[in-house]
Design a protein around this motif. Structure first.
Motif, PDB file in Angstrom:
ATOM      1  N   GLY A  79      43.205  34.759  42.280  1.00 25.77           N
ATOM      2  CA  GLY A  79      41.683  34.627  42.288  1.00 25.77           C
ATOM      3  C   GLY A  79      41.102  33.953  41.270  1.00 25.77           C
ATOM      4  N   HIS A  84      44.274  27.716  43.876  1.00 27.97           N
ATOM      5  CA  HIS A  84      45.770  27.939  44.037  1.00 27.97           C
ATOM      6  C   HIS A  84      46.554  26.390  44.105  1.00 27.97           C
ATOM      7  N   GLU A 102      46.621  38.043  51.976  1.00 27.21           N
ATOM      8  CA  GLU A 102      45.801  37.226  51.177  1.00 27.21           C
ATOM      9  C   GLU A 102      44.419  37.885  50.604  1.00 27.21           C
ATOM     10  N   THR A 103      44.105  37.651  49.511  1.00 26.40           N
ATOM     11  CA  THR A 103      42.969  38.181  48.889  1.00 26.40           C
ATOM     12  C   THR A 103      41.711  37.111  48.553  1.00 26.40           C
ATOM     13  N   ASP A 104      41.757  35.988  49.006  1.00 27.35           N
ATOM     14  CA  ASP A 104      40.626  35.114  49.086  1.00 27.35           C
ATOM     15  C   ASP A 104      39.484  35.700  49.668  1.00 27.35           C
ATOM     16  N   THR A 105      38.178  35.460  49.151  1.00 30.88           N
ATOM     17  CA  THR A 105      36.968  35.912  49.554  1.00 30.88           C
ATOM     18  C   THR A 105      36.312  35.266  50.844  1.00 30.88           C
ATOM     19  N   ASP A 106      37.013  34.358  51.491  1.00 29.96           N
ATOM     20  CA  ASP A 106      36.792  34.007  52.893  1.00 29.96           C
ATOM     21  C   ASP A 106      37.016  35.019  53.793  1.00 29.96           C
ATOM     22  N   ASP A 107      36.036  35.508  54.379  1.00 26.85           N
ATOM     23  CA  ASP A 107      35.753  36.653  55.226  1.00 26.85           C
ATOM     24  C   ASP A 107      36.989  36.456  56.610  1.00 26.85           C
ATOM     25  N   ASN A 108      37.158  35.026  56.711  1.00 28.54           N
ATOM     26  CA  ASN A 108      37.998  34.741  57.877  1.00 28.54           C
ATOM     27  C   ASN A 108      39.561  34.996  57.607  1.00 28.54           C
ATOM     28  N   ILE A 109      39.974  34.891  56.390  1.00 24.98           N
ATOM     29  CA  ILE A 109      41.290  35.373  55.919  1.00 24.98           C
ATOM     30  C   ILE A 109      41.632  36.292  55.155  1.00 24.98           C
ATOM     31  N   GLN A 110      40.616  36.951  54.424  1.00 20.05           N
ATOM     32  CA  GLN A 110      40.890  38.365  53.485  1.00 20.05           C
ATOM     33  C   GLN A 110      41.541  39.329  54.042  1.00 20.05           C
ATOM     34  N   GLY A 111      42.502  39.817  53.606  1.00 21.82           N
ATOM     35  CA  GLY A 111      43.310  41.113  54.029  1.00 21.82           C
ATOM     36  C   GLY A 111      44.064  40.536  55.147  1.00 21.82           C
TER      37      GLY A 111
END
Length: 129
Positions: A79, A84, A102-111
């Motif tokens: 991050g 990336h 995935e650790t991006d801050t986008d709530d749709n893909i985080q975790g």
């Protein structure tokens, strides 16, 4: 030591694996890891994620059970502000996978789990060349 995304994965990676004349890269790491049977080599620097099967001298057996050489993982996508890095080279035969979240801050893909595999090493110890 191994990666396939850009120019860092060519000569600079070779110096880390095999050594060279530069003062900070006089000795290579690959033979040392193989000699002592390092199961995994985990590195960052590249701003992406890539897992390779067991690799020694740029060759692989593509083994996830009792791999005869060190498994290499690049996980440098923590991050940073640089974003990336895209892959510019084709994926080599040594590329494998394990679990990467995935650790991006986008709530749709985080975790979201973006990769997973089990590696089994029943007899840990030095690898034979």
């Amino acid at each position: 030591m191994y990666c396939s995304c850009d120019g860092d994965c060519t000569f600079p990676a070779h110096l880390v694996r095999s050594g060279g004349n530069a003062l900070h890269r006089k000795y290579g790491l690959e033979k040392l890891l193989n000699k002592y049977g390092a199961d995994f080599y985990i590195a960052g620097h590249e701003h992406n994620y890539e897992l390779m099967y067991d690799v020694y001298e740029s060759k692989t057996t593509k083994s996830t059970v009792n791999p005869p050489h060190t498994v290499h993982i690049v996980t440098g996508d923590a991050g940073g502000p640089e974003e990336h890095e895209p892959f510019k080279f084709p994926s080599p035969d040594r590329t494998a996978h394990w679990e990467q979240v995935e650790t991006d801050t986008d709530d749709n893909i985080q975790g979201v789990v973006i990769d997973d595999v089990w590696f089994v090493q029943e007899n840990h110890g030095p690898f034979e060349v």
